[in-house]
Motif scaffolding. Structure first.
Motif, PDB file in Angstrom:
ATOM      1  N   SER A   9       6.393 -16.571  -2.017  1.00 26.30           N
ATOM      2  CA  SER A   9       6.441 -16.291  -3.461  1.00 26.30           C
ATOM      3  C   SER A   9       5.051 -16.460  -4.078  1.00 26.30           C
ATOM      4  O   SER A   9       4.653 -15.699  -4.968  1.00 26.30           O
ATOM      5  CB  SER A   9       7.440 -17.226  -4.144  1.00 26.30           C
ATOM      6  OG  SER A   9       8.710 -17.117  -3.548  1.00 26.30           O
ATOM      7  N   ASP A  26      -2.879 -13.698  -8.206  1.00 23.41           N
ATOM      8  CA  ASP A  26      -3.594 -12.839  -9.150  1.00 23.41           C
ATOM      9  C   ASP A  26      -4.714 -13.648  -9.813  1.00 23.41           C
ATOM     10  O   ASP A  26      -4.456 -14.462 -10.704  1.00 23.41           O
ATOM     11  CB  ASP A  26      -2.613 -12.319 -10.205  1.00 23.41           C
ATOM     12  CG  ASP A  26      -3.267 -11.370 -11.192  1.00 23.41           C
ATOM     13  OD1 ASP A  26      -4.495 -11.134 -11.085  1.00 23.41           O
ATOM     14  OD2 ASP A  26      -2.556 -10.866 -12.080  1.00 23.41           O
ATOM     15  N   ARG A  63      -5.841 -10.046  -5.935  1.00 20.29           N
ATOM     16  CA  ARG A  63      -4.604  -9.771  -6.684  1.00 20.29           C
ATOM     17  C   ARG A  63      -3.681  -8.946  -5.802  1.00 20.29           C
ATOM     18  O   ARG A  63      -4.057  -7.872  -5.337  1.00 20.29           O
ATOM     19  CB  ARG A  63      -4.915  -9.012  -7.978  1.00 20.29           C
ATOM     20  CG  ARG A  63      -3.649  -8.655  -8.752  1.00 20.29           C
ATOM     21  CD  ARG A  63      -3.928  -8.277 -10.195  1.00 20.29           C
ATOM     22  NE  ARG A  63      -4.559  -6.982 -10.328  1.00 20.29           N
ATOM     23  CZ  ARG A  63      -4.973  -6.477 -11.499  1.00 20.29           C
ATOM     24  NH1 ARG A  63      -4.852  -7.181 -12.620  1.00 20.29           N
ATOM     25  NH2 ARG A  63      -5.536  -5.291 -11.539  1.00 20.29           N
ATOM     26  N   THR A  64      -2.483  -9.437  -5.605  1.00 14.87           N
ATOM     27  CA  THR A  64      -1.529  -8.742  -4.744  1.00 14.87           C
ATOM     28  C   THR A  64      -1.179  -7.387  -5.346  1.00 14.87           C
ATOM     29  O   THR A  64      -0.875  -7.292  -6.538  1.00 14.87           O
ATOM     30  CB  THR A  64      -0.264  -9.589  -4.569  1.00 14.87           C
ATOM     31  OG1 THR A  64      -0.648 -10.884  -4.089  1.00 14.87           O
ATOM     32  CG2 THR A  64       0.690  -8.967  -3.568  1.00 14.87           C
ATOM     33  N   THR A  65      -1.251  -6.347  -4.527  1.00 11.71           N
ATOM     34  CA  THR A  65      -0.921  -5.002  -5.005  1.00 11.71           C
ATOM     35  C   THR A  65       0.598  -4.842  -5.106  1.00 11.71           C
ATOM     36  O   THR A  65       1.353  -5.582  -4.490  1.00 11.71           O
ATOM     37  CB  THR A  65      -1.435  -3.938  -4.020  1.00 11.71           C
ATOM     38  OG1 THR A  65      -0.803  -4.151  -2.759  1.00 11.71           O
ATOM     39  CG2 THR A  65      -2.949  -3.999  -3.865  1.00 11.71           C
ATOM     40  N   PRO A  66       1.044  -3.855  -5.874  1.00 13.00           N
ATOM     41  CA  PRO A  66       2.493  -3.621  -5.981  1.00 13.00           C
ATOM     42  C   PRO A  66       3.148  -3.359  -4.619  1.00 13.00           C
ATOM     43  O   PRO A  66       4.259  -3.818  -4.362  1.00 13.00           O
ATOM     44  CB  PRO A  66       2.600  -2.387  -6.884  1.00 13.00           C
ATOM     45  CG  PRO A  66       1.309  -2.352  -7.638  1.00 13.00           C
ATOM     46  CD  PRO A  66       0.270  -2.959  -6.745  1.00 13.00           C
ATOM     47  N   TRP A 114       2.245 -16.026  -2.484  1.00 19.13           N
ATOM     48  CA  TRP A 114       1.531 -14.846  -1.972  1.00 19.13           C
ATOM     49  C   TRP A 114       1.832 -13.630  -2.857  1.00 19.13           C
ATOM     50  O   TRP A 114       0.911 -12.953  -3.334  1.00 19.13           O
ATOM     51  CB  TRP A 114       1.968 -14.612  -0.529  1.00 19.13           C
ATOM     52  CG  TRP A 114       1.553 -13.322   0.128  1.00 19.13           C
ATOM     53  CD1 TRP A 114       0.876 -12.258  -0.405  1.00 19.13           C
ATOM     54  CD2 TRP A 114       1.816 -12.964   1.496  1.00 19.13           C
ATOM     55  NE1 TRP A 114       0.703 -11.277   0.537  1.00 19.13           N
ATOM     56  CE2 TRP A 114       1.271 -11.676   1.703  1.00 19.13           C
ATOM     57  CE3 TRP A 114       2.467 -13.600   2.556  1.00 19.13           C
ATOM     58  CZ2 TRP A 114       1.356 -11.028   2.937  1.00 19.13           C
ATOM     59  CZ3 TRP A 114       2.546 -12.943   3.783  1.00 19.13           C
ATOM     60  CH2 TRP A 114       1.998 -11.666   3.970  1.00 19.13           C
ATOM     61  N   ARG A 115       3.120 -13.401  -3.068  1.00 20.37           N
ATOM     62  CA  ARG A 115       3.561 -12.238  -3.852  1.00 20.37           C
ATOM     63  C   ARG A 115       2.932 -12.227  -5.245  1.00 20.37           C
ATOM     64  O   ARG A 115       2.514 -11.189  -5.751  1.00 20.37           O
ATOM     65  CB  ARG A 115       5.088 -12.291  -3.971  1.00 20.37           C
ATOM     66  CG  ARG A 115       5.735 -11.169  -4.755  1.00 20.37           C
ATOM     67  CD  ARG A 115       7.201 -11.520  -5.054  1.00 20.37           C
ATOM     68  NE  ARG A 115       7.268 -12.742  -5.852  1.00 20.37           N
ATOM     69  CZ  ARG A 115       8.344 -13.528  -5.940  1.00 20.37           C
ATOM     70  NH1 ARG A 115       9.441 -13.245  -5.286  1.00 20.37           N
ATOM     71  NH2 ARG A 115       8.307 -14.617  -6.690  1.00 20.37           N
ATOM     72  N   ASP A 116       2.810 -13.397  -5.863  1.00 20.50           N
ATOM     73  CA  ASP A 116       2.381 -13.464  -7.261  1.00 20.50           C
ATOM     74  C   ASP A 116       0.891 -13.747  -7.434  1.00 20.50           C
ATOM     75  O   ASP A 116       0.428 -13.952  -8.561  1.00 20.50           O
ATOM     76  CB  ASP A 116       3.190 -14.555  -7.982  1.00 20.50           C
ATOM     77  CG  ASP A 116       4.680 -14.235  -7.998  1.00 20.50           C
ATOM     78  OD1 ASP A 116       5.032 -13.045  -7.859  1.00 20.50           O
ATOM     79  OD2 ASP A 116       5.488 -15.167  -8.133  1.00 20.50           O
ATOM     80  N   ASN A 133       2.136  -4.459  -1.684  1.00 22.78           N
ATOM     81  CA  ASN A 133       2.187  -5.713  -0.952  1.00 22.78           C
ATOM     82  C   ASN A 133       3.259  -6.641  -1.525  1.00 22.78           C
ATOM     83  O   ASN A 133       3.950  -7.350  -0.783  1.00 22.78           O
ATOM     84  CB  ASN A 133       0.806  -6.365  -0.962  1.00 22.78           C
ATOM     85  CG  ASN A 133       0.678  -7.440   0.098  1.00 22.78           C
ATOM     86  OD1 ASN A 133       0.556  -8.616  -0.213  1.00 22.78           O
ATOM     87  ND2 ASN A 133       0.737  -7.055   1.363  1.00 22.78           N
ATOM     88  N   ARG A 134       3.421  -6.616  -2.837  1.00 23.23           N
ATOM     89  CA  ARG A 134       4.495  -7.401  -3.468  1.00 23.23           C
ATOM     90  C   ARG A 134       5.855  -7.003  -2.903  1.00 23.23           C
ATOM     91  O   ARG A 134       6.685  -7.846  -2.586  1.00 23.23           O
ATOM     92  CB  ARG A 134       4.532  -7.159  -4.989  1.00 23.23           C
ATOM     93  CG  ARG A 134       3.465  -7.849  -5.793  1.00 23.23           C
ATOM     94  CD  ARG A 134       3.627  -7.533  -7.296  1.00 23.23           C
ATOM     95  NE  ARG A 134       4.873  -8.052  -7.819  1.00 23.23           N
ATOM     96  CZ  ARG A 134       5.034  -9.277  -8.308  1.00 23.23           C
ATOM     97  NH1 ARG A 134       3.998 -10.100  -8.359  1.00 23.23           N
ATOM     98  NH2 ARG A 134       6.190  -9.673  -8.753  1.00 23.23           N
ATOM     99  N   SER A 168       8.327  -9.224  -0.671  1.00 23.15           N
ATOM    100  CA  SER A 168       9.696  -9.435  -1.171  1.00 23.15           C
ATOM    101  C   SER A 168      10.718  -9.167  -0.071  1.00 23.15           C
ATOM    102  O   SER A 168      11.733  -9.864   0.020  1.00 23.15           O
ATOM    103  CB  SER A 168       9.975  -8.516  -2.360  1.00 23.15           C
ATOM    104  OG  SER A 168       9.087  -8.792  -3.413  1.00 23.15           O
TER     105      SER A 168
END
Lengths: 347, 347
Positions: free
Chosen positions: B259, B265, B167-170, B261-263, B172-173, B177
């Motif tokens: 995108s 989970d 799960r991508t961490t905040p 990658w970012r999301d 890393n998000r 971005s």
């Protein structure tokens, strides 16, 4: 001129006029002004003065709010504290407040050594000082602190560079270059010739996001530490804390400062030999690092500290990472006070 | 279609046709194609298959070059190795190779779970597999590995997520971005409707610089480790290694992948409870971290590993940081081979 840089938001501050000021690179700033604020009273013996230069995107105001106060290490009841604004920070002479033709994109690039030479004139000519009890600064202020200790070794009795380097590393150069590009790549920046600073807001917002991505620790985000400061969500925090910090600032000012940061190097006067430059320091020096600093890794700071003769490495943990400097982590504030008090107690 | 994604540069690869493919979010990819390459021979018992999905901005080719070979852990003499290209990577169905009206900016966003469902069809329908001896992947490939182990727990006998998170961490998000914005902020990107991918080169170059600033360790730059690979200067390295890697790629492809990658989970099917999702994993799992990974900090990887039932944490040091995955650090290559061989030897 933007209201942001006014006495209302960043004062009270005073101005020292240096006239035309030649720079290391051969350029000249016409009618250089240094903005500064003082706290406390200079002793008759002039032996209680402390100098604290500003950092990137900050002014003397944040230094005052985060570090000065009765009962703090920097206590105006004991010390005469001079907070000086770097050239280009918006209070001192800067791209946005310099009249044409030397304004905006034409404001000359300058080096940390130029600031320090100007500040030397301030403390000697304006206040008649012959020594500073302490020079300290965080981040870009640490660059200035190192430069002071190298350039005027007999003038600086104690030095405390905090979360910063004497010479920018290649990695840090690259990181800062990406910050600069975040702004300059905005078409509204127009090579620095925008009519209104606010039209560059997209670039400033991008810059703000890149800045906090490196400036705060991953743990800060994981633990949602922004909740402690009352923000409702991560996005709310990024907009209200990070974007809000940079949006009212002048893009050319930021680019000038960031370029100075990128190119900082105390060894320029020592043929690029860092060990030789740092060996000149006579000050008792506490090199202070923040544990998980995404801008200035601990090992890079430790490597420089090892080259400073009479120095000690002090490490402060903070979930705020580099941005602990802003003073929102009370644990960091207590730790930095203890370290500065210890340094000031050294005979 | 760009030559970059051709058989000439990334082949030989084959294509599996899935027809119209519904996505988790309700959208649909028309005529989905998965590109893949195989090495070795599937045993009659079909008990020697390994699946290795691609990562961000990479294809099956780099996986082949960096990880497959006689005498390596992934030895085609012993195993039947399937390198599969993520949807959106330019070889499988992607924004740039999908016919209008579903092309470019209209290619639907998708989730890691969609890839894994498509790959499941590939390995079951095309190869008739009932089990995979190992699923492994680096970075975004680690996301796919975790998703495989969670989504098909009885199918995955061993798993090796490398330098990536379930799960991508905040933090890393936010970082990802800023990568996305580096591309989309280029006016030539035009909301994804550029006529020629090459006209977005400024955004791609900015993206490349931000990418290596986080992807390589500060020590890599300090020690000028790029010299070991024959580059003449840091700038030469950044242009020839980083910009050159991204310049020929399609901007919409990169934005789609980033995108995803970012999301990422794995807990989406478990009401966001990560511990519950990871507890489903039955595979013997080696969670592999790179020591100073600027994308995925060790502590974040370790925190997830602690939630995986039958797992061990393996840590590999590399001055290349996250980009050690590319295979240019021989020490990393030896270490990863030893770890994968150990995992494959587990009964």
């Amino acid at each position: 001129m933007s209201d942001y840089y006014s006495q209302e938001f960043h004062g009270p501050y005073e101005t020292f006029e240096l006239g035309d000021f030649p720079l290391e690179n051969g350029a000249r700033i016409r009618g250089l002004k240094l903005a500064y604020a003082t706290f406390g009273t200079l002793s008759p013996e002039k032996d209680n003065a402390i100098l604290f230069p500003s950092w990137y995107s900050g002014t003397s105001k944040i230094l005052e709010q985060a570090y000065i106060g009765a009962g703090r290490a920097l206590d105006p009841g004991k010390y005469f504290i001079i907070l000086v604004n770097q050239i280009g920070n918006g209070l001192s002479s800067s791209p946005h407040n310099t009249p044409p033709p030397f304004n905006a994109a034409r404001f000359p690039a300058l080096a940390v050594a130029d600031d320090v030479r100007a500040q030397y004139r301030l403390v000697t000519e304006k206040f008649g000082l012959e020594q500073l009890q302490l020079v300290l600064g965080g981040s870009m202020g640490a660059q200035q602190t190192y430069q002071w200790a190298v350039q005027y070794p007999n003038f600086v009795r104690r030095a405390a560079p905090i979360a910063g380097l004497a010479r920018t590393t290649p990695h840090n150069r690259l990181l800062v270059s990406t910050f600069i590009e975040a702004i300059t790549s905005d078409p509204a920046f127009d090579g620095g010739w925008y009519e209104r600073a606010q039209s560059v807001h997209r670039g400033l917002r991008r810059h703000a996001r890149a800045f906090v991505a490196a400036g705060l620790t991953p743990a800060f985000f994981n633990q949602e530490a922004w909740r402690d400061s009352g923000f409702s969500s991560l996005e709310d925090f990024i907009i209200a804390f990070a974007e809000n910090h940079f949006l009212p600032q002048d893009p050319n000012n930021l680019v000038l400062l960031a370029s100075k940061w990128r190119d900082a190097d105390v060894s320029r006067a020592s043929q690029g030999v860092l060990a030789e430059a740092l060996a000149r320091i006579k000050a008792k020096t506490f090199v202070i690092a923040i544990q998980d600093d995404g801008f200035f890794p601990l090992e890079d700071i430790a490597a420089e500290q090892a080259l400073v003769p009479n120095s000690e490495l002090k490490i402060i943990p903070s979930i705020w990472g580099h941005l602990a400097l802003f003073g929102l982590d009370q644990g960091f504030n207590k730790a930095i006070d203890a370290i500065l008090a210890e340094l000031l107690a050294v005979a």
